[in-house]
Design a protein around this motif. Sequence first.
Motif, PDB file in Angstrom:
ATOM      1  N   GLY A 100       0.829  -1.204   0.000  1.00 21.38           N
ATOM      2  CA  GLY A 100       0.000   0.000   0.000  1.00 21.38           C
ATOM      3  C   GLY A 100       0.862   1.252   0.000  1.00 21.38           C
ATOM      4  O   GLY A 100       0.613   2.195  -0.756  1.00 21.38           O
ATOM      5  N   ARG A 101       1.888   1.247   0.817  1.00 27.70           N
ATOM      6  CA  ARG A 101       2.787   2.406   0.856  1.00 27.70           C
ATOM      7  C   ARG A 101       3.584   2.513  -0.444  1.00 27.70           C
ATOM      8  O   ARG A 101       3.791   3.608  -0.959  1.00 27.70           O
ATOM      9  N   TRP A 102       4.048   1.375  -0.973  1.00 27.57           N
ATOM     10  CA  TRP A 102       4.841   1.351  -2.213  1.00 27.57           C
ATOM     11  C   TRP A 102       4.033   1.879  -3.398  1.00 27.57           C
ATOM     12  O   TRP A 102       4.536   2.646  -4.214  1.00 27.57           O
ATOM     13  N   VAL A 103       2.753   1.491  -3.476  1.00 28.96           N
ATOM     14  CA  VAL A 103       1.880   1.955  -4.558  1.00 28.96           C
ATOM     15  C   VAL A 103       1.630   3.453  -4.431  1.00 28.96           C
ATOM     16  O   VAL A 103       1.663   4.189  -5.412  1.00 28.96           O
ATOM     17  N   HIS A 104       1.399   3.907  -3.212  1.00 24.20           N
ATOM     18  CA  HIS A 104       1.045   5.308  -2.963  1.00 24.20           C
ATOM     19  C   HIS A 104       2.236   6.257  -3.119  1.00 24.20           C
ATOM     20  O   HIS A 104       2.072   7.394  -3.560  1.00 24.20           O
ATOM     21  N   ASP A 105       3.433   5.796  -2.771  1.00 22.79           N
ATOM     22  CA  ASP A 105       4.613   6.653  -2.767  1.00 22.79           C
ATOM     23  C   ASP A 105       5.704   6.067  -3.659  1.00 22.79           C
ATOM     24  O   ASP A 105       6.422   5.155  -3.246  1.00 22.79           O
TER      25      ASP A 105
END
Length: 185
Positions: free
Chosen positions: A152-157
């Motif tokens: 989730g963090r990798w996709v968002h940032d």
Amino acid sequence: MKKLFVIGMLTYGASTLAAGNTLLETPVTYHPDAGVVESVKNECHIEDMLARRVGPVLAKLNKTGDGTIATGTKTAGADLLRLQITHVLGVGGGAWSGPKAITVTADLLDEHGKVTRHTKINRWSMGGMWGGFKGTCSILDRSAVAIGKDLGRWVHDPAFQIAEEPAPKETETAAGDHAAPAKDE
């Protein structure tokens, strides 16, 4: 005329919402050379576990839907997250048989199907508090939860780099591969 204007605005709004979204392609698949104990694969359904843990994270980021899309379905402008399971460390016996881990590769594809980013992620667990009382599948599910949060963090940032999480010392072989702890026979 008002009806056409409203329909146009709704269509524009729907396509604008989809444009910034990322959806998990389901089903999650296994790499042809994936290392996984067949009984764990059949009992735990790790591909479904990952879909249940990563999909809601993407849905929360998207603020709509369930965060997943079936393979071959048009994405309506959304990006696609494709996961492939490359390794599962774990045998039956819960925490008593050692740590459990899931390794996946993740590809982020744009709306045209071009891979824009790629990463590999490995997360492992001994079961946490009361781990000795948990089964193999529930321990693997802890790893799936961690993978969902990281992705989730990798996709968002786009600047976020997923740190490699090394295997526990007792499961490393001389080559650095993950192996199940030796069992006394």
